[in-house]
Write an enzyme that holds these catalytic residues in place. Structure first.
Site, PDB file in Angstrom:
ATOM      1  N   GLU A 134       0.818  -1.210   0.000  1.00 46.27           N
ATOM      2  CA  GLU A 134       0.000   0.000   0.000  1.00 46.27           C
ATOM      3  C   GLU A 134       0.858   1.269   0.000  1.00 46.27           C
ATOM      4  OE1 GLU A 134      -2.800  -0.231   3.227  1.00 46.27           O
ATOM      5  OE2 GLU A 134      -3.738  -2.049   2.471  1.00 46.27           O
ATOM      6  N   GLU A 150      -5.081  -8.619   1.052  1.00 42.03           N
ATOM      7  CA  GLU A 150      -5.741  -8.228   2.309  1.00 42.03           C
ATOM      8  C   GLU A 150      -7.222  -8.027   2.043  1.00 42.03           C
ATOM      9  OE1 GLU A 150      -4.256  -4.865   4.568  1.00 42.03           O
ATOM     10  OE2 GLU A 150      -2.185  -5.488   4.198  1.00 42.03           O
TER      11      GLU A 150
HETATM   12  O1  IFM Z   1      -3.965  -2.748   9.302  1.00 39.66           O
HETATM   13  C1  IFM Z   1      -3.960  -2.292   7.993  1.00 39.66           C
HETATM   14  C2  IFM Z   1      -2.768  -2.857   7.252  1.00 39.66           C
HETATM   15  O2  IFM Z   1      -1.565  -2.545   7.863  1.00 39.66           O
HETATM   16  C3  IFM Z   1      -2.729  -2.289   5.841  1.00 39.66           C
HETATM   17  N1  IFM Z   1      -3.985  -2.465   5.192  1.00 39.66           N
HETATM   18  C4  IFM Z   1      -5.173  -2.052   5.886  1.00 39.66           C
HETATM   19  C5  IFM Z   1      -5.204  -2.690   7.263  1.00 39.66           C
HETATM   20  C6  IFM Z   1      -6.480  -2.270   8.010  1.00 39.66           C
HETATM   21  O3  IFM Z   1      -6.517  -0.902   8.154  1.00 39.66           O
END
Ligand code: IFM
Length: 500
Positions: free
Chosen positions: A203, A400
């Site tokens: 990200e 994710e």
């Molecule tokens: O916890 C975060 C993660 O570190 C990166 N993606 C989003 C998750 C939830 O906010």
């Protein structure tokens, strides 16, 4: 009118003039707002099922084993930056408990585990001196995963930049790009014989804009020029790392993890369209155009002007290295209610991270504890659109996806039906995208266990496994056992909850 802002070549007008219901196709697109929850769904053979975490969020052991400080140590120890003054000093203490945690992963049937490497644990100053104890930790972690038949999938940068590098400009400093390339090559040498699937960045939008424009993440700057410079240098570092890792070994499968979102506008003012298109460019096209087309979006470059002066001739060639896979993190569609037309580019970008709102009368009213709407349709749409807009896209892994809900442990059990519902809906959305022809090879639930949710501290609980942060006792939630069933059946079976 409600519509998602397009990627290039996609006309938003008339695309989605309301939320669909009942599944099926709307305007030629897959739509699954109301999934048939009991319908069984089988995923393709070989689909990889896992869960994800990140170093600063779970490891703890902040002062152990020769680890150097990271920007998140400094940020979280600065008064007022993190809710309740929480920090990652101990977190889930995974640094000391990884053996047990991996045994638990195996019990839960995980086939793959996505984690991140703490750069300052292996290179305390970010460059130069290697900390053997830090490297050994990751070697033992990987060996244990492999001993349990779990495929390791490390990320090199999940926001915890070594503080030593921050003190000389962090990712604003172009030299950090080559130090990242060195770090990547070191990890390929140390782990590449056992670890094949790697991602460079997690990200990068968040680190650039939340960390340098909004100031709500480390290092906490509110400097738009810094944010755009970091957004570029992260991509340059990604491309260089792919080159340095491939120079070490030719058998690695290299990728990057991006967090795109549909930008859904519910504003009725036609004058908003241009600005919303720029928001889409900042969040989405900047990353995909650079990596898969070798250029940045022209409309955004025009808007940025001198803010984008870090870009040098040849940089885009480095950035657009062929990749073996692409990681997509998806949580929700960004729904924009309205924009301030007097904003200049700088103020617009500063405002951007806070513009998402919610619609008033549809399924997006359902929120997680993060205040995020639940928009599984958006995941299908996003994946189909990425495939359509970027024909050279490599296979995708959903790296994710998950939700925060604070369901308590009662009598040794944690019932979390809302998480099961969220995951069920998103897995169905992924299956819809697969059925629509998108090449998706794996899924990582976020997160294996409750952890340090950055500026929000420990209150936002994303885990399949509940953590008692006083005792550090781990309790798999009902969703963990549900997910174990999903993995066993390579897909969704009829819905059930509770330990099996
Ligand atoms: O916890 C975060 C993660 O570190 C990166 N993606 C989003 C998750 C939830 O906010």
């Amino acid at each position: 009118m409600l519509y998602p802002l397009s990627y290039e070549g996609w006309s938003p007008a008339g695309y989605r003039s309301g939320h669909c219901s009942g599944g099926g196709l709307v305007d030629g697109r897959v739509c699954n707002t109301e999934p048939a929850m009991n319908e069984q769904l089988e995923f393709p053979t070989g689909f990889l099922w896992g869960a994800a975490t990140a170093s600063y969020q779970i490891e703890g052991g902040a002062r152990d084993g020769g680890r150097g400080e990271s920007v998140w140590d400094v940020f979280s120890h600065t008064e007022g930056k993190v809710a309740h003054g929480h920090n990652g000093d101990v977190a889930c203490d995974h640094y000391h408990r990884f053996d047990d945690d991996i045994a638990m992963m195996a019990d839960l049937g995980l086939q793959t585990y996505r984690f991140s490497i703490s750069w300052s644990r292996v290179l305390p100053e970010g460059r130069g001196r290697v900390n053997r104890e830090g490297v050994d930790f990751y070697q033992r972690l990987v060996d244990q995963l492999l001993a349990h038949g779990i495929v390791p999938c490390p990320t090199l940068f999940h926001w915890d930049l070594p503080q030593g590098l921050e003190e000389i400009g962090g990712f604003r400093n172009r030299d950090t790009v080559s130090w990242f390339g060195d770090y990547a090559a070191l990890m390929a040498r140390e782990l590449g014989d056992r670890v094949h699937m790697w991602s460079t960045f997690n990200e990068p939008w968040c680190y650039a804009y939340l960390g340098h424009a909004a100031g709500v993440h480390a290092p906490g700057l509110t400097d738009p020029h810094a944010a755009v410079t970091v957004a570029h240098h992260e991509l340059l570092a990604h491309g260089l790392a792919v080159q340095t890792m491939r120079a070490e070994r030719d058998d690695l499968r290299l990728g990057i993890v991006i967090n795109p979102s549909n930008i859904v506008s519910e504003t009725t003012r036609p004058a908003d369209d241009g600005q919303i298109r720029l928001i889409d460019a900042i969040h989405n096209r900047w990353w995909f155009d650079a990596i898969f087309r070798g250029h940045y979006p022209a409309d955004l470059l025009d808007s940025y002007g001198p803010l984008a002066d870090a870009i040098q001739p040849g940089d885009l060639d480095t950035i657009s290295q062929p990749l073996d896979w692409l990681g997509i993190n998806y949580y929700f569609d960004i729904i924009v209610r309205g924009l301030d037309h007097d904003d200049d580019a700088t103020r617009r970008m500063l405002a951007y991270p806070t513009v998402h709102g919610v619609t008033e009368a549809d399924e997006a009213e359902i929120h997680t504890d993060m205040g995020w709407p639940i928009t599984p349709d958006g995941l299908t749409e996003l994946l189909v659109r990425l495939r359509d807009d970027y024909p050279d896209l490599p296979p995708i892994h959903i790296t994710e996806n998950g939700c925060a809900y604070d369901d308590p442990v009662i009598g040794g059990r944690c019932s979390d039906p809302r998480r099961i519902d969220y995951l069920d809906r998103h897995l169905r959305a992924i299956k819809d995208a697969i059925d629509a022809g998108v090449d998706i090879r794996g899924y990582y639930q976020w997160s294996l266990m409750d952890n340090f949710e950055w500026a929000l501290g420990y209150d936002k609980r994303f885990g399949l496994v509940h953590i008692d942060f006083d005792t550090l006792v781990r309790t798999p939630r009902d969703s963990a056992y549900w997910y174990r069933d999903v993995i066993r059946h390579n897909g969704l079976v009829e819905r059930r909850t509770g330990a099996q």
